[in-house]
Write a protein that holds these residues in place. Structure first.
Motif, mmCIF file in Angstrom:
data_model
loop_
_atom_site.group_PDB
_atom_site.id
_atom_site.type_symbol
_atom_site.label_atom_id
_atom_site.label_comp_id
_atom_site.label_asym_id
_atom_site.label_seq_id
_atom_site.Cartn_x
_atom_site.Cartn_y
_atom_site.Cartn_z
ATOM 1 N N TRP A 141 0.842 -1.198 0.000
ATOM 2 C CA TRP A 141 0.000 0.000 0.000
ATOM 3 C C TRP A 141 0.879 1.251 0.000
ATOM 4 N N HIS A 142 1.876 1.283 0.867
ATOM 5 C CA HIS A 142 2.749 2.440 0.990
ATOM 6 C C HIS A 142 3.523 2.709 -0.301
ATOM 7 N N LEU A 143 4.143 1.705 -0.878
ATOM 8 C CA LEU A 143 4.923 1.947 -2.093
ATOM 9 C C LEU A 143 4.023 2.420 -3.226
ATOM 10 N N GLN A 169 -4.488 12.329 -7.585
ATOM 11 C CA GLN A 169 -4.070 10.984 -7.210
ATOM 12 C C GLN A 169 -5.168 9.979 -7.559
ATOM 13 N N VAL A 170 -4.771 8.830 -8.077
ATOM 14 C CA VAL A 170 -5.694 7.740 -8.383
ATOM 15 C C VAL A 170 -6.453 7.342 -7.116
ATOM 16 N N TRP A 226 -10.422 4.816 -4.476
ATOM 17 C CA TRP A 226 -9.727 3.722 -3.786
ATOM 18 C C TRP A 226 -9.718 3.939 -2.279
ATOM 19 N N GLN A 227 -9.643 5.181 -1.854
ATOM 20 C CA GLN A 227 -9.627 5.461 -0.421
ATOM 21 C C GLN A 227 -10.863 4.863 0.252
ATOM 22 N N TYR A 258 -5.426 -1.735 -7.138
ATOM 23 C CA TYR A 258 -5.000 -0.349 -6.928
ATOM 24 C C TYR A 258 -3.621 -0.129 -7.523
ATOM 25 N N HIS A 259 -2.710 -1.064 -7.296
ATOM 26 C CA HIS A 259 -1.372 -0.905 -7.856
ATOM 27 C C HIS A 259 -1.421 -0.837 -9.383
ATOM 28 N N ARG A 260 -2.221 -1.684 -10.004
ATOM 29 C CA ARG A 260 -2.346 -1.655 -11.472
ATOM 30 C C ARG A 260 -2.873 -0.319 -11.968
#
Length: 169
Positions: A46-48, A64-65, A71-72, A107-109
Motif C-alpha cells: 500500500w505504501h509503495l 491521485q488515483v 480507492w480510499q 490499486y497498484h495496477r
C-alpha cells in the motif's frame, strides 16, 4: 532506447514484483508482522503504491488515483485521504486491516497505468524540469522518478523478504 523507455521498464518491473509478492496471500499473511514494530506485506505494498501515486500525480499535475478513482473508500483505512504512509507510527501501521491482496493488486495496477501514461507523454527535455525547488540542488523530474523507483524497489524487496519469512514458519 530512451530515458523514458528505461523508466517504463523499471516501473514495469516493480509492478511485476508487486504481483509476485501478493500472489496467493491470505488476509492474515497481508497483515502479519514479523516483529512488534515491523511493517506488514499489505502495508508495504500500500505504501509503495501510495508514494508512486502521490509523486507521479504531483509531477504530472493530476489528481491521485487513490482519491480520483475512489480507492480510499474501497480500502476503508483509518488514514487521512492524502496519507502515503511516510512517518506513520507502528500503531498506525497496525491499523492496516481488512484489505485483500486482490484489492491491493487492482490499486497498484491503476497507479501503474497512470504512471505509464505519464511516462509515455514525456520527452527527454521534460526530465530536466524542476519539480521541487525547495532542495539544493533543486529536484528535477528525472531525479524524482529515479527516487520513486528506488523507494518502490526497496519496499517491494522488504515485502518479498517478509513473504519468505512467513513461508518458512
Amino acid at each position: 532506447m530512451t530515458s523514458t523507455d528505461v523508466l517504463t521498464d523499471a516501473f514495469d518491473r516493480i509492478s511485476g514484483l508487486v504481483g509476485d509478492v501478493l500472489q496467493d496471500l491470505s488476509g492474515d499473511d497481508l497483515v502479519a508482522r514479523v516483529g512488534p514494530d515491523a511493517n506488514s506485506i499489505g502495508w508495504l505494498v500500500w505504501h509503495l503504491t501510495r508514494v508512486q501515486d502521490d509523486h507521479i500525480a504531483a509531477a504530472a499535475g493530476l489528481e491521485q488515483v487513490w482519491i480520483a478513482d475512489g480507492w480510499q473508500q474501497r480500502f476503508g483505512l483509518p488514514y487521512p485521504p492524502k496519507a502515503i504512509g511516510y512517518g506513520q507510527s507502528s500503531a498506525e501501521v497496525g491499523t492496516f486491516q481488512g484489505v485483500s491482496a486482490s484489492l491491493l493488486q487492482q490499486y497498484h495496477r491503476a497507479v501503474h497505468e497512470q504512471t505509464l501514461g505519464f511516462l509515455k507523454g514525456l520527452s527527454e527535455g521534460d526530465l530536466d524540469r524542476v519539480v521541487d525547488p525547495s532542495y539544493r540542488p533543486p529536484v528535477t523530474l528525472a531525479v524524482r522518478l529515479v527516487s520513486i523507483v528506488s523507494d518502490d524497489l526497496q519496499h517491494v524487496g522488504q515485502a518479498a523478504f517478509v513473504r519468505g519469512l512467513l513461508r518458512r514458519r
